[in-house]
Design a protein around this motif. Structure first.
Motif, short mmCIF file in Angstrom:
data_model
loop_
_atom_site.label_atom_id
_atom_site.label_comp_id
_atom_site.label_asym_id
_atom_site.label_seq_id
_atom_site.Cartn_x
_atom_site.Cartn_y
_atom_site.Cartn_z
N ASP A 80 0.68 -1.22 0.02
CA ASP A 80 -0.07 -0.07 0.36
C ASP A 80 1.24 1.23 -0.04
N LEU A 81 1.71 1.04 0.83
CA LEU A 81 2.63 2.49 0.64
C LEU A 81 3.62 2.84 -0.67
N GLY A 82 4.12 2.05 -1.17
CA GLY A 82 4.74 2.18 -2.29
C GLY A 82 3.94 1.95 -3.06
N THR A 83 2.41 2.02 -3.21
CA THR A 83 1.31 2.48 -4.62
C THR A 83 1.77 3.62 -3.92
N GLN A 84 0.93 4.21 -2.96
CA GLN A 84 0.54 5.66 -2.85
C GLN A 84 1.87 6.45 -3.16
N VAL A 85 3.46 5.83 -2.79
CA VAL A 85 4.51 6.57 -3.19
C VAL A 85 4.66 6.34 -5.11
N GLY A 86 4.05 5.26 -5.57
CA GLY A 86 4.60 5.58 -6.82
C GLY A 86 3.57 6.38 -7.45
N LEU A 87 1.90 6.60 -6.99
CA LEU A 87 0.80 7.25 -7.68
C LEU A 87 1.58 8.39 -7.89
N ALA A 88 2.13 9.14 -6.21
CA ALA A 88 3.14 10.25 -6.11
C ALA A 88 3.96 10.85 -7.15
N PHE A 89 5.43 9.37 -7.03
CA PHE A 89 5.69 10.08 -8.60
C PHE A 89 5.23 9.99 -9.91
N GLN A 90 4.67 9.64 -9.81
CA GLN A 90 4.14 9.29 -11.12
C GLN A 90 2.81 10.63 -11.58
N VAL A 91 2.11 11.38 -10.49
CA VAL A 91 1.87 12.52 -11.20
C VAL A 91 3.07 13.56 -11.15
N THR A 92 3.86 13.26 -10.55
CA THR A 92 5.64 14.66 -10.18
C THR A 92 5.86 14.02 -11.70
N ASP A 93 5.75 13.16 -12.28
CA ASP A 93 5.81 12.85 -13.14
C ASP A 93 5.43 14.01 -14.66
N ASP A 94 4.28 13.84 -13.90
CA ASP A 94 3.40 14.65 -14.92
C ASP A 94 3.64 16.07 -14.92
N LEU A 95 3.90 16.56 -13.96
CA LEU A 95 4.30 18.15 -13.51
C LEU A 95 5.32 18.61 -14.15
N LEU A 96 6.26 17.50 -14.16
CA LEU A 96 8.16 18.15 -15.16
C LEU A 96 7.79 17.72 -16.30
N ASP A 97 6.83 17.16 -16.38
CA ASP A 97 6.45 16.76 -18.29
C ASP A 97 6.04 18.31 -18.18
N ALA A 98 5.46 18.98 -18.00
CA ALA A 98 4.91 20.18 -17.85
C ALA A 98 5.44 21.06 -18.03
N THR A 99 6.39 21.53 -16.66
CA THR A 99 6.61 22.28 -16.59
C THR A 99 8.59 22.20 -16.60
N SER A 100 9.12 21.40 -16.68
CA SER A 100 11.28 21.21 -16.76
C SER A 100 11.50 21.14 -18.26
N ASP A 101 12.75 20.78 -17.81
CA ASP A 101 13.49 21.06 -19.78
C ASP A 101 14.14 20.04 -20.01
N SER A 102 13.91 19.47 -21.65
CA SER A 102 14.82 18.04 -21.78
C SER A 102 16.27 18.20 -21.33
N ALA A 103 16.90 19.03 -20.94
CA ALA A 103 17.87 19.50 -20.21
C ALA A 103 18.28 18.47 -19.19
#
Ligand code: GRG
Length: 293
Positions: free
Chosen positions: A207-230
């Motif tokens: 359960d803990l790992g699932t919450q971490v994993g879901l948070a990881f994906q939300v952050t991944d989406d945020l990085l995709d939208a706000t960060s840069d390739s470099a």
């Protein structure tokens, strides 16, 4: 020791084991072994294998005992990245700051390198845990289930199907859960299995790992939208370019940040239910919410 230095130690331990446990690059046919090692050696955060080691230690095992399981999960993760980058899927040219496998080699080689890493993960588990047959079976079952058609591959399938229409919130949840969170949860579970944690402890850690994993994906989406390739070493803005309705599209940037915080808080609550402590693991879980790559 400072957080960054400790993390580096785990990453180095994983990288040494990758080098030791993968077939040498000159093994015939050299091209496939070079291609497997190319993507594995290209860097990456080594998050999943580090979580295997940390969880094994949390439940009283040594990191050494968990290394083959850690390498196996990095093989599966890397295979999924190689295949995800192919022209038939995301068609990406940059991964881990380097040309993707099919750009560096060619498409047939990249397909085979992914296939070979997928298969090799299970060879590693069977070979290194054979003296404890029930542990070997439990690890193989755990990793196979997570990598299979209802989870990792299933998540990818729904992602591809959804691209042609608009994703519903329920579909996005299914994709995040299976494409991303399942393998992260399995990283924690495999560490716990190596340490012979009880079924009750494994349920909490999953359960803990699932919450971490879901948070990881939300952050991944945020990085995709706000960060840069470099900064993040891979192509960014792909969701927007593909006109994908992501979680951010539904709840906005602030809503996504809040969701990452809630999921991380839930993971911390679950961590507090465990019978043992790992201050470093706790800090890692908290820091993932604010990662920059
Ligand atoms: C089975 C082809 C196939 C795909 C499965 C895992 C996956 C689905 C696709 C890979 C691309 C992707 C966006 C996956 C979501 C999980 C994720 C954010 C992966 C990136 O993981 P990091 O950031 O990567 O840990 P590094 O390079 O640091 O290891």
């Amino acid at each position: 020791m400072e957080f960054k230095a400790t993390l580096k130690q785990y990453q180095q331990q994983v990288e040494q084991a990758l080098d030791l446990l993968l077939p040498p690059a000159n093994t015939r046919p050299a091209r496939i072994h070079e291609a497997m090692r190319y993507s594995l050696d290209a860097g990456g955060k080594r998050l999943r294998p580090t979580l295997v080691l940390l969880t094994a230690e949390l439940f009283g095992s040594s990191a050494d005992q968990a290394l083959p399981a850690a390498v196996a999960i990095e093989c599966i993760h890397t295979y999924s990245l190689i295949h995800d980058d192919l022209p038939a899927m995301d068609n990406s040219e940059l991964r881990r700051g380097k040309p993707t496998n099919h750009i560096q080699f060619d498409e047939p080689t990249a397909i085979l390198a992914g296939d070979a890493l997928l298969t090799y993960a299970f060879e590693l588990l069977a070979k290194h845990y054979c003296e404890d047959a029930s542990l070997a079976t439990a690890l193989v079952l755990e990793l196979a289930k997570t990598s299979g058609s209802t989870q990792l591959i299933g998540g990818q399938m729904e992602d591809i199907l959804g691209e042609r229409s608009q994703y519903s919130e329920e579909q996005i949840e299914f994709i995040h859960l299976n494409k991303t969170a399942a393998l992260l949860a399995t990283s924690f579970v495999m560490g716990a299995l190596v340490a012979h944690a009880s079924p009750e402890q494994i349920a909490v850690i999953r359960d803990l790992g699932t919450q971490v994993g879901l948070a990881f994906q939300v952050t991944d989406d945020l990085l995709d939208a706000t960060s840069d390739s470099a900064t993040i070493g891979k192509t960014v803005g792909q969701d927007a370019a593909a006109d994908k309705s992501t979680f951010i599209g539904i709840v906005g940037l602030d809503g996504a940040r809040q969701r990452a915080r809630e999921l991380t808080d839930r993971a911390v609550e679950l961590y507090q239910q465990l019978p043992a402590e790992s201050p470093f693991l706790l800090e890692l879980i908290r820091k993932l919410e604010h990662r920059s790559k």
